[in-house]
Design an enzyme around this catalytic site. Structure first.
Site, PDB file in Angstrom:
ATOM      1  N   HIS A  47      70.573  53.002  39.737  1.00  9.30           N
ATOM      2  CA  HIS A  47      69.674  53.011  37.916  1.00  9.30           C
ATOM      3  C   HIS A  47      68.723  51.942  38.113  1.00  9.30           C
ATOM      4  O   HIS A  47      68.340  52.448  36.617  1.00  9.30           O
ATOM      5  CB  HIS A  47      71.034  53.202  37.012  1.00  9.30           C
ATOM      6  CG  HIS A  47      72.482  53.470  37.534  1.00  9.30           C
ATOM      7  ND1 HIS A  47      72.843  54.738  37.755  1.00  9.30           N
ATOM      8  CD2 HIS A  47      73.158  53.448  38.626  1.00  9.30           C
ATOM      9  CE1 HIS A  47      73.860  55.552  37.396  1.00  9.30           C
ATOM     10  NE2 HIS A  47      74.213  53.828  38.283  1.00  9.30           N
ATOM     11  N   LYS A  51      41.850  42.193  44.058  1.00  9.19           N
ATOM     12  CA  LYS A  51      43.091  43.262  44.194  1.00  9.19           C
ATOM     13  C   LYS A  51      43.185  43.831  45.126  1.00  9.19           C
ATOM     14  O   LYS A  51      42.493  44.109  45.993  1.00  9.19           O
ATOM     15  CB  LYS A  51      43.537  44.181  42.361  1.00  9.19           C
ATOM     16  CG  LYS A  51      44.262  44.673  42.392  1.00  9.19           C
ATOM     17  CD  LYS A  51      44.027  45.775  40.581  1.00  9.19           C
ATOM     18  CE  LYS A  51      45.339  46.153  40.308  1.00  9.19           C
ATOM     19  NZ  LYS A  51      45.840  48.073  40.839  1.00  9.19           N
ATOM     20  N   GLU A  66      50.495  54.760  49.067  1.00 12.52           N
ATOM     21  CA  GLU A  66      49.869  56.273  48.153  1.00 12.52           C
ATOM     22  C   GLU A  66      49.596  57.531  49.319  1.00 12.52           C
ATOM     23  O   GLU A  66      49.910  58.860  48.949  1.00 12.52           O
ATOM     24  CB  GLU A  66      48.918  55.254  47.380  1.00 12.52           C
ATOM     25  CG  GLU A  66      49.329  54.310  46.720  1.00 12.52           C
ATOM     26  CD  GLU A  66      48.399  53.750  45.634  1.00 12.52           C
ATOM     27  OE1 GLU A  66      47.218  53.717  46.003  1.00 12.52           O
ATOM     28  OE2 GLU A  66      48.356  52.683  45.410  1.00 12.52           O
TER      29      GLU A  66
HETATM   30  O1  LIG Z   1      39.517  50.989  41.960  1.00 15.25           O
HETATM   31  C1  LIG Z   1      39.390  50.049  40.840  1.00 15.25           C
HETATM   32  O2  LIG Z   1      38.562  50.385  39.693  1.00 15.25           O
HETATM   33  C2  LIG Z   1      41.165  50.329  40.071  1.00 15.25           C
HETATM   34  C3  LIG Z   1      41.695  50.206  41.089  1.00 15.25           C
HETATM   35  C4  LIG Z   1      43.408  49.473  40.408  1.00 15.25           C
HETATM   36  O3  LIG Z   1      43.953  50.151  39.823  1.00 15.25           O
HETATM   37  O4  LIG Z   1      43.835  48.823  41.528  1.00 15.25           O
END
Ligand SMILES: O=C(O)/C=C/C(=O)O
Ligand SMILES: O=C(O)/C=C/C(=O)O
Lengths: 464, 464
Positions: free
Chosen positions: A188, A324, A331
């Site tokens: 859950h 990032k 995905e």
């Molecule tokens: O490509 C972007 O601007 C954001 C990508 C993400 O949220 O990691």
């Protein structure tokens, strides 16, 4: 404008690009169906090559077709099967629902190529006629369903099963690699009793192994071929034993265990075997969805998420946020999975729409089924290579979350009772303390008993 | 092997074909996502051109970007919008779910083209940088959803509504042409009371007019653009009023009434406006399905079917049966319709799968939505031109079936009562006689009364 030559069909003459082998019916379909951008899949083109070759072999063997003509047709059809004429199949999916125009496309290309082999004039239909020779003993109504099954079976063998097997093996390897890492379970979305990370991945692996078994369970129906039913299932214009002979020829050409369908009326008017296969694919899509979703959440972070898994870094993730990195393979996999579920909805509906002797959703159904197979196979391969194989366990984080969990209290319940154990968990949660501290403070156990009973490594299976 | 040049991103250098304008992140995506054969739709590419141009205009106006650089970016982005770089967008749908890689594809192509315009070295990122300049004030997370909406709105205007309008007008013309032809109605597939063929086609026309209205009702949400939300909806790295300015620029460039979305968190994390539009498309698909199905059954024959309609002959229908002609445009339409229903299932599922600040099903959702729009628009156009406009009423056949029908008895019911009228119908059916013969033989009416009451032309509307 490229050069053209004149080709004819029963509706009259039409101009066709000189460098192409197709004839008037193909050209007419190009003109009459300017709908969308989805061409007949290459697997269908290759399958039509298999069929035309197999039928010409049978027509030569039983003496219905002149041996010289048959040999030229066999050679030309073989070239279509080998992919030498892929760019001679320009028709879209959204045409006649029987696939007649794509069947004629193959008849026209093979006839013109056979004429060329025999030194004749392309477009003359002499000495090889697209209907009389290339379509001998056939109708689109048995040929196209046969092509759908052959294309599907080849795609299962060449794309889908290799992808799924690689994914299952990858998951099994991780299950083995992670077999001693004890982590918190979650049900859950809330903390539950512990298990090993190996057990968790072992569950994923079993899902995919079962998915392979489900696809295989749907294959026998796909191996049954409609060829021999001709126009309405009666087999008009064929000879006794024709269906068996051509199915055997197709098995020989492809190396796949094709047989003739036991009931040709069902084989023309229904596509239930394809719908069943689509259901298996949708099940596999659901499994992939669950696995990819789990992995991206377990790998969420790197600082502010669950952070139990360290995911491989394949590319910059963001156009705006420097440094990032994202679980992009997950995905791709979940997008494929959602799309396959959509394809399955279309398959189920179209499968229900046979009218009398024929179902006329052939090109759309095979397009969807083959797309689902291709995407699932490709994404399984890509996900395994670029995501799964590079996953590392974040052991300190896994250990921390596991040790802090209140659900280890479950092991105490047999000793102190469910209600007292609940009291321990709730008090520890309220006070921000550990289970051990509160269990002792509440007087339910001493330290030695607690340590003897609450041992995560003893909680990952039934106890003798 | 074609010549290559070296491009770099934060993961390192990569070789890119010299004749292409894309950079390392695009190339990396080609390598990392060998999944399927579905490329990003051209409408998305063009929409990215709109966005990059609109943002550079805003960045120039507010002085954030050097005017010379901004002008080059505006020119390059404009060229992408005009379709001059369609072949520089090689990425597939099945990539990162935010569409980051396609956003970067546009940034890289536009940066390199702008560098070229300014006389710099392609690949040098100097004086135009794909992130710092082409992506200024943007994130993929607002840019790609904006591209999805712009592409959808353009496709509605350029393909879907023209197709549906043509179909509605075609149906209305037939409704007018057939307004005096009285025919038997059918409910539950069984004979019912009469109506005119014009009334029947008028119902179809109204379905499509309503479909147009439903699509239009779903458009306002599509006109709302996420641009300005940047990474998570907060608008980090933009200035106050940015969203309004760029939406106004995009409206100016496209001639469509775009506005900035009132809530950017919703606009990034959900795609409900697209799901709602997909629902409208599925409704239109259902309408088309019904209409095409009716028309092919009413046109079934030519000798052994209902045969009320004479359908145009566009091409040879069969590879085996000489002279056969089939309602292939209806088959294309019903295949499209079933496929759109499948796309809608995928849309609904994917729309439900936003996680926290972002939904990562963007490329798959826009692929499905744009495909549905394109196919419905194309097939409406093709069906109208090659099927509907050429339909003729088979008046003798319609009249015969109508006159033989037992359901004309319904007009007698008010005069002789439901039970007696039933007796007339059942006896006539059993004896193979006419209603008039049995109504008189059973003594319920005389001939004059029967003729006065049972008049099909009086049965096609309410009576004062
Ligand atoms: O490509 C972007 O601007 C954001 C990508 C993400 O949220 O990691
Ligand atoms: O193309 C065929 O063989 C048959 C088509 C049909 O049934 O009309």
């Amino acid at each position: 404008m490229s050069e053209t030559r004149t080709e004819t069909d029963s509706f009259g003459p039409l101009e066709v690009p000189t460098e192409k082998y197709w004839g008037a019916q193909t050209q007419r379909s190009i003109m009459n169906f300017p709908i969308g951008w989805e061409k007949q899949p290459v697997a269908i083109v290759r399958a039509l090559g298999v069929i035309k070759k197999a039928c010409a072999m049978a027509n030569k063997a039983n003496g219905k077709m002149d041996a010289k003509i048959a040999d030229a047709v066999i050679q030309a059809a073989g070239e279509v099967f080998e992919g030498k004429f892929d760019d001679n199949f320009p028709l879209v999916v959204w045409q006649t629902g029987s696939g007649t125009q794509s069947n004629m496309n193959s008849n026209e290309v093979i006839a013109n190529r056979a004429i060329e082999i025999l030194g004749g004039v392309i477009g003359s239909k002499d000495p090889v006629h697209p209907n009389d020779h290339c379509n001998m003993g056939q109708s689109s109504n048995d040929t196209f369903p046969t092509a759908m099954h052959i294309a599907a079976a080849m795609t299962v063998r060449d794309v889908l099963l290799p992808g799924l097997t690689k994914l299952a093996e990858g998951l099994e390897a991780k299950s083995e690699e992670f077999k001693d890492i004890i982590k918190i379970g979650r049900t859950h979305t809330q903390d539950a009793t512990p298990l090993t990370l190996g057990q968790e991945f072992g569950g994923y692996a079993h899902q995919i192994r079962q998915g392979i078994a489900r696809v295989e369970a749907a294959l026998p129906g796909i191996y049954e071929l409609a060829q021999g039913g001709t126009a309405v299932g009666t087999g008009l214009n064929t000879q006794p034993g024709w269906g068996e002979t051509v199915a055997a020829n197709m098995a020989e050409i492809t190396g796949l265990p094709f047989v003739t369908a036991p009931n040709k009326f069902e084989a023309l008017a229904a596509h239930d075997a394809m719908v069943f296969m689509s259901g298996a694919l949708a099940t596999v899509a659901g499994s992939m969805y669950k696995i990819a979703n789990d992995i991206r959440f377990l790998g969420s972070g790197p600082r502010s998420g669950l952070g139990e898994l360290i995911l491989p870094e394949n590319e910059p993730g963001s156009s705006i946020m420097p440094g990032k990195v994202n679980p992009t393979q997950a995905e791709a996999m979940t997008q494929v999975a959602a799309h396959v579920m959509g394809n399955n909805a279309a398959m189920t509906f179209a499968g229900s729409q046979g009218h009398f002797e024929l179902n006329v959703y052939n090109p759309m159904m095979s397009y969807n089924l083959l797309q689902s197979m291709q995407l699932l196979g490709d994404v399984a391969d890509s996900f395994t290579e670029r995501m799964l194989n590079g996953i590392k366990a974040n052991e300190p984080r896994i250990d921390k979350l596991m040790k802090e969990s209140l659900m280890l209290v479950t092991a105490l319940a047999p000793t102190i009772g469910y209600d007292n154990a609940t009291k321990v968990a709730k008090t520890a949660h309220k006070n921000g303390t550990t289970l051990k501290e509160e269990a002792i403070a509440l007087g339910f156990v001493d330290e030695a008993t607690f340590d003897a009973v609450v041992r995560p490594e003893q909680m990952i299976g039934p106890k003798a």
